[in-house]
Design an enzyme around this catalytic site. Structure first.
Site, PDB file in Angstrom:
ATOM      1  N   HIS A  10       0.841  -1.207   0.000  1.00 16.46           N
ATOM      2  CA  HIS A  10       0.000   0.000   0.000  1.00 16.46           C
ATOM      3  C   HIS A  10       0.879   1.260   0.000  1.00 16.46           C
ATOM      4  O   HIS A  10       0.665   2.178  -0.796  1.00 16.46           O
ATOM      5  CB  HIS A  10      -0.921   0.013   1.217  1.00 16.46           C
ATOM      6  CG  HIS A  10      -1.533   1.356   1.452  1.00 16.46           C
ATOM      7  ND1 HIS A  10      -2.519   1.884   0.638  1.00 16.46           N
ATOM      8  CD2 HIS A  10      -1.259   2.314   2.374  1.00 16.46           C
ATOM      9  CE1 HIS A  10      -2.831   3.098   1.061  1.00 16.46           C
ATOM     10  NE2 HIS A  10      -2.087   3.392   2.113  1.00 16.46           N
TER      11      HIS A  10
ATOM     12  N   HIS B 144       1.206   5.062  -2.428  1.00 14.37           N
ATOM     13  CA  HIS B 144       1.676   6.435  -2.209  1.00 14.37           C
ATOM     14  C   HIS B 144       2.890   6.762  -3.072  1.00 14.37           C
ATOM     15  O   HIS B 144       3.062   7.901  -3.498  1.00 14.37           O
ATOM     16  CB  HIS B 144       1.967   6.656  -0.727  1.00 14.37           C
ATOM     17  CG  HIS B 144       0.720   6.626   0.108  1.00 14.37           C
ATOM     18  ND1 HIS B 144      -0.220   7.631   0.073  1.00 14.37           N
ATOM     19  CD2 HIS B 144       0.235   5.696   0.974  1.00 14.37           C
ATOM     20  CE1 HIS B 144      -1.226   7.335   0.882  1.00 14.37           C
ATOM     21  NE2 HIS B 144      -0.981   6.153   1.446  1.00 14.37           N
TER      22      HIS B 144
ATOM     23  N   GLU C 155      -6.423   9.288  -0.065  1.00 14.62           N
ATOM     24  CA  GLU C 155      -6.533   7.846   0.147  1.00 14.62           C
ATOM     25  C   GLU C 155      -7.671   7.226  -0.679  1.00 14.62           C
ATOM     26  O   GLU C 155      -7.483   6.207  -1.323  1.00 14.62           O
ATOM     27  CB  GLU C 155      -6.758   7.517   1.625  1.00 14.62           C
ATOM     28  CG  GLU C 155      -5.557   7.759   2.520  1.00 14.62           C
ATOM     29  CD  GLU C 155      -4.414   6.752   2.321  1.00 14.62           C
ATOM     30  OE1 GLU C 155      -4.557   5.809   1.509  1.00 14.62           O
ATOM     31  OE2 GLU C 155      -3.370   6.937   2.976  1.00 14.62           O
TER      32      GLU C 155
ATOM     33  N   SER D  36      -4.048   0.786  -4.542  1.00 13.50           N
ATOM     34  CA  SER D  36      -3.272  -0.351  -4.029  1.00 13.50           C
ATOM     35  C   SER D  36      -4.165  -1.468  -3.520  1.00 13.50           C
ATOM     36  O   SER D  36      -3.684  -2.402  -2.900  1.00 13.50           O
ATOM     37  CB  SER D  36      -2.340   0.124  -2.912  1.00 13.50           C
ATOM     38  OG  SER D  36      -3.106   0.638  -1.846  1.00 13.50           O
TER      39      SER D  36
HETATM   40 FE   LIG Z   1      -2.136   5.265   3.018  1.00 12.69          FE
END
Ligand SMILES: [Fe+2]
Length: 289
Positions: free
Chosen positions: A142, A147, A188, A207
């Site tokens: 993730h 990111h 997010e 993700s």
């Molecule tokens: Fe995150």
């Protein structure tokens, strides 16, 4: 992502030991110091490869073009779990960002505030190998893949810094909670309209194979700050409500409008109730590690 108390990760003592060992390395980590090298096992690399392959497929037709371009440029390998430093050095050259080590939940002020200086907190542990497409907590896939893709893009790097600068300016739980909610529902879990359809741009969506495949089953609602400020967080399981921007330009404009002058009075000035009045408590950003 989501909680599952019967998840194999919690019941496998060998896995728990490995996960906790990697998390413990963060105990005395100072923001900005390089993350330690991890000798990932072949099993861990295999999990990365499985998820990477599945995500590339899930991304097709479901993610914003700008994010797709960032992903294709991102210094993120398909065949092995990269070291934080390996990806971080290239991110620094592209956008000034790098990873700094986290071992789990990081307080809002530190997690969000560090973004102002180009530091993104990331963990090093990997999800359990028997369920590669599902994780009950953010892991290195993730953080680095999700990111790291964002932080390849100047557009997104600017937004992370914008969040960070706002967090640096405030200290109260009420103010930090609002910034954290804005972050959560945009960087997010955000969606945006593009070419007549709704696509994902948020790192948690990028993700998460499961979230991407079912995102159109969520309640998709137009961006609404009042709702975001007052709705309890749904930390575990799939997100029941996702918020969409009219475009990534709309996202940029909205975050700068909200956050460039954000201060302790922003919440009351916008008519948003304090946490206590809603029966809510300040909590760490759920995506924070
Ligand atoms: Fe995150």
């Amino acid at each position: 992502m989501g909680a599952a108390h019967d998840h194999p990760g919690f019941a496998d003592p060998h896995y728990v030991r490995r996960r906790n060992h990697l998390a413990d390395q963060a105990r005395h980590h100072r923001v900005g110091d390089p993350s330690p090298h991890v000798d990932y096992t072949e099993t861990e690399h295999r999990t990365w490869r499985t998820v990477h392959r599945a995500l590339l497929q899930a991304h097709q037709g479901r993610i914003c073009r700008t994010v797709e371009e960032a992903r294709d440029q991102a210094p993120i390998p398909a065949d092995h779990i990269p070291q934080h430093t390996e990806v971080g050095e290239e991110l620094t050259a592209l956008t000034g960002f790098s990873f700094t080590l986290a071992g789990g939940i990081v307080p809002n002020q530190r997690f969000l505030g560090s973004m102002a200086d180009g530091h993104f907190h990331a963990v090093q542990y990997v999800r359990h190998p028997t369920m590669p497409l599902y994780t009950p907590e953010p892991d290195v896939i993730h953080d680095v893949l999700g990111h790291g893709t964002h932080l390849t893009s100047p557009l997104f790097a600017d937004l992370y810094r914008t969040v960070g600068r706002a967090a640096r300016r405030v200290h109260s739980d009420d103010a930090l909670d609002l910034i954290s909610r804005i972050y959560w529902h945009t960087l997010e879990y955000g969606l945006a309209h593009e070419s007549g359809t709704t696509k994902a741009y948020g790192a948690a969506l990028l993700s998460s194979y499961g979230e991407l495949l079912r995102m159109h089953q969520a309640h998709i609602r137009p961006w609404n700050l009042h709702e975001i400020a007052t709705r309890p967080y749904q930390v575990s399981g799939y997100q029941p409500v996702l918020y969409t921007m009219r475009s990534l330009d709309h996202l940029t404009q909205t975050l700068h409008d909200l956050l460039d002058d954000f201060d302790e009075d922003t919440r009351p000035r916008m008519g948003l109730p304090p946490l206590a009045e809603r029966g809510l408590t300040g909590r760490p950003a759920p995506s924070t590690h």
